[in-house]
Design an enzyme around this catalytic site. Structure first.
Site, PDB file in Angstrom:
ATOM      1  CG  ASN A  20     -22.776  49.051 -12.377  1.00 51.85           C
ATOM      2  OD1 ASN A  20     -22.206  50.046 -12.224  1.00 51.85           O
ATOM      3  ND2 ASN A  20     -22.441  47.852 -12.012  1.00 51.85           N
ATOM      4  CD  GLU A  34     -25.746  42.552 -12.860  1.00 49.72           C
ATOM      5  OE1 GLU A  34     -25.127  43.240 -14.040  1.00 49.72           O
ATOM      6  OE2 GLU A  34     -25.500  42.805 -11.931  1.00 49.72           O
ATOM      7  CE  LYS A  55     -19.094  45.686 -12.163  1.00 46.91           C
ATOM      8  NZ  LYS A  55     -18.961  44.517 -12.696  1.00 46.91           N
ATOM      9  CB  SER A  97     -20.205  38.153 -19.803  1.00 44.80           C
ATOM     10  OG  SER A  97     -19.142  37.810 -18.883  1.00 44.80           O
ATOM     11  CG  HIS A 120     -24.095  44.929  -8.710  1.00 45.00           C
ATOM     12  ND1 HIS A 120     -22.246  44.916  -8.200  1.00 45.00           N
ATOM     13  CD2 HIS A 120     -23.935  45.334 -10.250  1.00 45.00           C
ATOM     14  CE1 HIS A 120     -22.292  43.721  -9.902  1.00 45.00           C
ATOM     15  NE2 HIS A 120     -23.283  44.923 -10.379  1.00 45.00           N
ATOM     16  CD  GLU A 142     -18.942  43.676  -9.409  1.00 38.82           C
ATOM     17  OE1 GLU A 142     -19.049  45.340  -9.206  1.00 38.82           O
ATOM     18  OE2 GLU A 142     -18.863  43.284  -9.864  1.00 38.82           O
ATOM     19  N   GLY A 148     -18.556  39.884 -15.346  1.00 34.53           N
ATOM     20  CA  GLY A 148     -16.945  39.865 -15.442  1.00 34.53           C
ATOM     21  C   GLY A 148     -16.377  38.347 -15.696  1.00 34.53           C
TER      22      GLY A 148
HETATM   23  O1  LIG Z   1     -23.953  45.590 -13.574  1.00 35.49           O
HETATM   24  C1  LIG Z   1     -23.025  44.596 -14.690  1.00 35.49           C
HETATM   25  C2  LIG Z   1     -22.232  43.857 -14.159  1.00 35.49           C
HETATM   26  O2  LIG Z   1     -21.983  43.080 -13.221  1.00 35.49           O
HETATM   27  C3  LIG Z   1     -21.959  43.022 -15.172  1.00 35.49           C
HETATM   28  O3  LIG Z   1     -21.090  43.092 -15.302  1.00 35.49           O
HETATM   29  P1  LIG Z   1     -19.850  43.248 -17.402  1.00 35.49           P
HETATM   30  O4  LIG Z   1     -20.467  43.316 -17.894  1.00 35.49           O
HETATM   31  O5  LIG Z   1     -18.482  43.343 -16.903  1.00 35.49           O
HETATM   32  O6  LIG Z   1     -20.419  41.214 -16.880  1.00 35.49           O
END
Ligand SMILES: O=C[C@H](O)COP(=O)(O)O
Length: 250
Positions: free
Chosen positions: A9, A166, A11, A212, A94, A96, A172
């Site tokens: 992803n 998640e 983002k 993460s 998601h 976010e 993150g």
């Molecule tokens: O969509 C992915 C998640 O939000 C995980 O993000 P991350 O791997 O940066 O913790």
């Protein structure tokens, strides 16, 4: 047997030229028999990515869609538009988007139905906030989100959904859930799908862990019985790291 799926992803990262350069780097490397690899990119990158992955095993996903086919919805993109581009997957709900763009369980469900209408495979995100975790509400929160997301789907549709568990506190932050804890929640999510549909349907649904995930811990998750892959943010942005994640899912 469920095929593991590693989905990056991105983002709000990468320009078109950066996206093309990434695919050139991972071509022939992040393509492993028995593992599905997907890049979910910003809308602006999707036409170039669909072109760049031609002749490879890599699939392309969007990070959102609107449930209507068209209309006066400034700034939105419909499932029909994504289908027309040749996109295969779409992330829905998601955390976010739920936190910053007011997505609700109701809009998540509308988007899941829209994804099937336009031949897109939904990657539906569920997961608890830190305070919910600390209050012992993880399973309750996931149960509600799963029940709402799958509402009104046929067994055939439900079987195709990819769920991404998640925990929000792990996104993150570098603080990942232990593989055992993630496996426990994911097993519970599958039990909810058995209750909603049946064992056969639930056993088809691929459930990823996200939060993460890095090349150095991906195998711990993949070694768990119920975990079918990972939805990865930060570590999916680098071609070498993404390749190692796909290798780690084998
Ligand atoms: O969509 C992915 C998640 O939000 C995980 O993000 P991350 O791997 O940066 O913790």
């Amino acid at each position: 047997m469920r095929e593991p799926i590693i989905a990056g992803n991105w983002k709000m990262f990468k320009t078109v030229s950066e996206a093309q350069a990434f695919i050139n780097e991972v071509k022939g490397r992040a393509e492993i028999d028995g593992v599905e690899s997907v890049i979910c990119a910003p809308f602006t990158n999707l036409p170039a990515l669909v072109e760049a992955v031609k002749g490879t095993k890599i699939k392309v996903g969007a990070q959102n869609l609107h449930w209507e086919e068209s209309g006066a919805f400034t700034g939105e993109i419909s499932g029909a538009m994504l289908e027309d581009l040749g996109v295969n997957y779409v992330i829905i709900g998601h955390s976010e988007r739920r936190a910053y763009f007011a997505e609700t369980d109701e809009t998540v469900n509308k988007k899941v139905h829209a994804s099937f209408k336009y031949n897109l495979t939904p990657i539906v995100c569920v997961g608890e906030k830190l305070e919910e975790r600390e209050a012992g509400q993880t399973k309750e929160v996931c149960k509600l989100q799963v029940n709402e997301a799958f509402r009104g789907l046929s067994k055939e549709q439900a079987a195709q959904v990819v769920v991404a568990y998640e925990p929000i506190w792990a996104i993150g932050t570098g603080k990942s859930s232990t593989a055992e804890d993630a496996n426990e929640v994911i097993t519970y999510i599958r039990e909810q799908l058995i209750a909603l549909f049946d064992v056969e349907t639930a056993n088809h649904v691929r459930i990823q862990y996200g939060g993460s995930v890095k090349p150095n811990n991906v195998r711990e998750y993949m070694n768990q019985l119920s975990i079918d892959g990972a939805l990865v943010g930060g570590a999916s942005l680098d071609p070498n790291s993404f390749t190692q994640l796909v290798e780690g899912a084998k």
